[in-house]
Design an enzyme around this catalytic site. Structure first.
Site, PDB file in Angstrom:
ATOM      1  CB  CYS A 234      -0.904   0.011   1.229  1.00  0.00           C
ATOM      2  SG  CYS A 234       0.033  -0.155   2.755  1.00  0.00           S
TER       3      CYS A 234
HETATM    4  C1  LIG Z   1       0.234  -5.046   2.781  1.00  0.00           C
HETATM    5  S1  LIG Z   1       1.246  -6.383   3.096  1.00  0.00           S
HETATM    6  C2  LIG Z   1       0.075  -7.694   3.117  1.00  0.00           C
HETATM    7  C3  LIG Z   1      -0.069  -8.281   4.476  1.00  0.00           C
HETATM    8  C4  LIG Z   1      -0.978  -9.485   4.574  1.00  0.00           C
HETATM    9  N1  LIG Z   1      -2.245  -9.289   3.958  1.00  0.00           N
HETATM   10  C5  LIG Z   1      -1.143  -9.910   6.025  1.00  0.00           C
HETATM   11  O1  LIG Z   1      -2.298 -10.112   6.478  1.00  0.00           O
HETATM   12  O2  LIG Z   1      -0.149 -10.038   6.732  1.00  0.00           O
HETATM   13  C6  LIG Z   1       2.040  -6.593   1.551  1.00  0.00           C
HETATM   14  C7  LIG Z   1       3.004  -7.771   1.559  1.00  0.00           C
HETATM   15  O3  LIG Z   1       3.495  -7.942   0.232  1.00  0.00           O
HETATM   16  C8  LIG Z   1       4.815  -8.432   0.325  1.00  0.00           C
HETATM   17  N2  LIG Z   1       5.496  -8.190  -0.966  1.00  0.00           N
HETATM   18  C9  LIG Z   1       5.991  -7.023  -1.436  1.00  0.00           C
HETATM   19  N3  LIG Z   1       6.530  -7.206  -2.653  1.00  0.00           N
HETATM   20  C10 LIG Z   1       6.346  -8.507  -2.963  1.00  0.00           C
HETATM   21  C11 LIG Z   1       6.690  -9.296  -4.088  1.00  0.00           C
HETATM   22  N4  LIG Z   1       7.344  -8.778  -5.110  1.00  0.00           N
HETATM   23  N5  LIG Z   1       6.346 -10.599  -4.077  1.00  0.00           N
HETATM   24  C12 LIG Z   1       5.702 -11.154  -3.012  1.00  0.00           C
HETATM   25  N6  LIG Z   1       5.369 -10.451  -1.916  1.00  0.00           N
HETATM   26  C13 LIG Z   1       5.688  -9.149  -1.888  1.00  0.00           C
HETATM   27  C14 LIG Z   1       5.401  -7.629   1.491  1.00  0.00           C
HETATM   28  O4  LIG Z   1       6.514  -8.270   2.066  1.00  0.00           O
HETATM   29  C15 LIG Z   1       4.217  -7.547   2.442  1.00  0.00           C
HETATM   30  O5  LIG Z   1       4.257  -8.561   3.408  1.00  0.00           O
END
Ligand SMILES: C[S@@+](CC[C@H](N)C(=O)[O-])C[C@H]1O[C@@H](n2cnc3c(N)ncnc32)[C@H](O)[C@@H]1O
Length: 609
Positions: A234
């Site tokens: 986000c």
């Molecule tokens: C907003 S958080 C989502 C959290 C999740 N919904 C939870 O309940 O814990 C976004 C997540 O996307 C992961 N993320 C960011 N870039 C990514 C990528 N290229 N591939 C996979 N995950 C990724 C981050 O590490 C982060 O944990």
């Protein structure tokens, strides 16, 4: 001391100056306290030396008055103060002060117009059933009541895929509804570890492995699934930043002390974090699940004058989904006010071909965000009890991380390591424009949104703090409190170490900076998560709209999925409270719904005549 005696302290109390702001009461100097019958009873007995004495005139507010008030600075405890000659209790009408936050009761029910029929009666039955269970657990000395003993969960199965899985906020909710995760992707190893520790990964590919960078995932490797869920990063849309939106080319949100270079190199295969959303569209297009649920910050609505959201919605429609979105607050089902944007998509082809298989009672219409009740949860329902505050494991802090922190004099407790230092407190009081006592997590208030930066710049007044009894400074929430605030139960295991350093290295370091890095990481993972209770209610309503899922579930009875989501959500919400407070909350809710039911009966009665 005041707090531990159920008296609400003022700003100067939390600063340790509880003797300096006094009121003149009948030519004496009084220290104003808010009354509480037990405290009153206790104080009267201490003052009179008579254990059985009771407080008279309890309707008014309570003052402790001392003619020797100038000596009060040296008093370390309320008991000492009470035993000081000249101290007496004075009862007087309260002087209202704008320093004590007035908690306006307000109703956070979502879509009350969609409240199921006889909700109050059903709620009463449900709460009473849980109340009996809690009592049984207490009698049998079982650790605590939790979802494994669920009244709402009966076996059934649908499959889901969780992208940007984090610590598994979606997974907790979907598993409670009977779902099975068949694919998950998360780039950050500590989050993956927490996911594995808490959720069922047995059906994931390659014997249970969580995929890493989504750009490197081939859609062909994602098994068929009924629902896709994900909270895409986000930062590009958050009002806490400058909202570059879909154009954000930054490769990865900077982790505390950085993230493995190999991870960054991998992500370079694809676009920046503003374009991570495109990966959801790709997976939806290739895998065509029956439905999806996405979560993001409400700031997405205004980013780039609404163009980012329009682009997102259009691209989701283009791959075959009817899309609906709404901002919902978690306020009704958690103790936290957390507004988030939820985007729901239902595959159109699936609906047209398969809706005929529905029974006449539950034929799907178009998706509507469901009713969510307001359980009136407050800070006190999730904050640590006195007992927990003496126990690092209850606060979810490995003791080896803190044992060598010696800068705090006195006993090493979660309060001592989480409370602000003198320097931070000075910065907060004299340099922060945002700081005011009303921002503290007062027992009766709901808690502000926990974001991923929680606890990082406390001196600037960006993080909500817990008032501590004088003379202690306020403290940060512990990781366990954050988890409860988000709606995760105490049986949800939090992290124990970080990726880049081994546990031994932590142990050797055992200093303040190792501890700080550890808890900031915990705050970050929890602040990024979704509230499972809210997700359960929404997903229940989504499944109710998906003939392909409902028909594939092997179940004798026709399940009302909206109902199932609602009760699972309420159950998750109750399960996330401080175990010691559950009983009190249940009693409070039972009283509330009993009154509601009675007033409804009264309202209907005259019409019958
Ligand atoms: C907003 S958080 C989502 C959290 C999740 N919904 C939870 O309940 O814990 C976004 C997540 O996307 C992961 N993320 C960011 N870039 C990514 C990528 N290229 N591939 C996979 N995950 C990724 C981050 O590490 C982060 O944990």
């Amino acid at each position: 001391t005041l707090l531990s005696h159920d008296c609400v302290p003022r700003k100067w109390h939390t600063e340790g100056r509880y003797g300096s702001r006094t009121h003149r009461v009948n030519a004496k100097i009084g220290l104003p306290l808010l009354k509480c019958p037990q405290t009153l009873h206790w104080m009267v007995s201490v003052l009179s030396g008579n254990e059985n004495a009771t407080g008279k005139n309890a309707g008014n507010s309570l003052y402790i008055a001392s003619t020797k008030h100038k000596d009060e600075d040296s008093k370390e405890s309320l008991l000492e103060l009470l035993r000081t000659p000249g101290v007496e209790l004075i009862y007087k009408k309260p002087i209202l002060s704008n320093r004590i936050p007035v908690v306006e009761p307000f109703d956070s029910t979502i879509h009350p117009e969609r409240k199921p029929e006889n909700f109050e009666s059903k709620m009463l039955d449900f709460l009473r059933k849980i109340d009996v269970r809690v009592e049984e657990c207490e009698v049998s000395k079982k650790r605590k009541w939790n979802l494994q003993d669920s009244v709402a969960t009966t076996p059934c199965s649908f499959t889901f895929c969780e992208l940007f899985a984090g610590i598994g906020g979606f997974g907790v909710a979907l598993e409670a509804l009977g779902g099975k995760c068949v694919f998950a992707s998360e780039i950050y190893e500590p989050s993956r570890r927490i996911y594995r520790d808490n959720l069922d990964t047995s059906a994931l590919p390659d014997g249970g492995s969580i995929a890493g960078d989504i750009w490197s995932v081939d859609s062909k490797d994602i098994p068929h699934h009924d629902i896709l869920v994900g909270g895409f990063p986000c930062q590009p849309f958050s009002t806490l930043g400058n909202q570059p939106g879909l154009k954000d080319d930054k490769k990865y949100s900077g982790r505390i002390n950085g993230i493995d270079d190999s991870v960054l190199r991998d992500s370079k295969k694809g676009g920046g974090r503003g374009q991570l959303f495109s990966q959801i569209v790709r997976v939806l297009k290739d895998c065509q699940p029956s439905a999806f649920l996405l979560e993001n910050v409400p700031g997405l609505i205004v980013t780039d004058n609404g163009n980012s959201l329009q682009t997102i919605l259009l691209s989701l429609e283009e791959v075959g989904y009817k899309v609906t979105h709404e901002v919902c607050s978690s306020r009704g089902l958690t103790s936290q006010s957390r507004k988030r944007l939820y985007i729901v998509g239902i595959r159109q082809a699936a609906k047209k071909n398969e809706s005929s298989k529905f029974c006449s009672n539950c034929s799907p219409t178009s998706f509507q965000f469901p009713f969510m009740p307001d359980l009136g949860l407050r800070a006190i329902d999730v904050l640590h009890t006195e007992k927990e505050l003496n126990d690092f494991s209850a606060a979810s802090v490995p003791f080896d991380l803190v044992q060598n922190i010696s800068e705090n004099e006195g006993e090493l407790t979660p309060v001592s390591v989480f409370q602000l230092s003198d320097a931070q407190m000075m910065q907060l009081r004299f340099r922060s424009k945002k700081w005011k006592p009303a921002k503290l997590a007062w027992h009766d208030k709901s808690i502000d949104t926990i974001d991923s930066h929680y606890g990082v710049t406390v001196g600037k007044g960006n993080s909500q703090l817990v008032p501590c009894p004088a003379p202690h400074h306020p403290r940060r929430f512990t990781p366990r409190e954050c988890a409860r605030i988000m709606g995760f139960s105490d049986s949800f295991v939090l992290g124990t170490s970080r990726t880049k350093r081994s546990r031994n290295e932590w142990r050797e370091k055992g200093n303040r900076s190792a501890f700080e890095s550890y808890i900031k990481e915990q705050y970050q993972m929890l602040g990024n998560a979704v509230c499972p209770a809210v997700i359960a209610v929404i997903v229940g309503a989504i499944i109710a709209q998906c003939p392909s899922i409902v028909n594939s579930i092997d179940c004798v009875d026709c399940i009302d999925w909206v109902d199932r989501g609602l009760w699972a959500g309420i159950e998750i919400a109750l399960d996330s409270l401080a175990p010691a407070k559950l009983h009190v909350v249940l009693r409070r809710l039972i009283r509330f719904y009993q009154e509601q039911k009675e007033s409804e009966i009264k309202a209907v009665a005259p019409q019958c005549k």
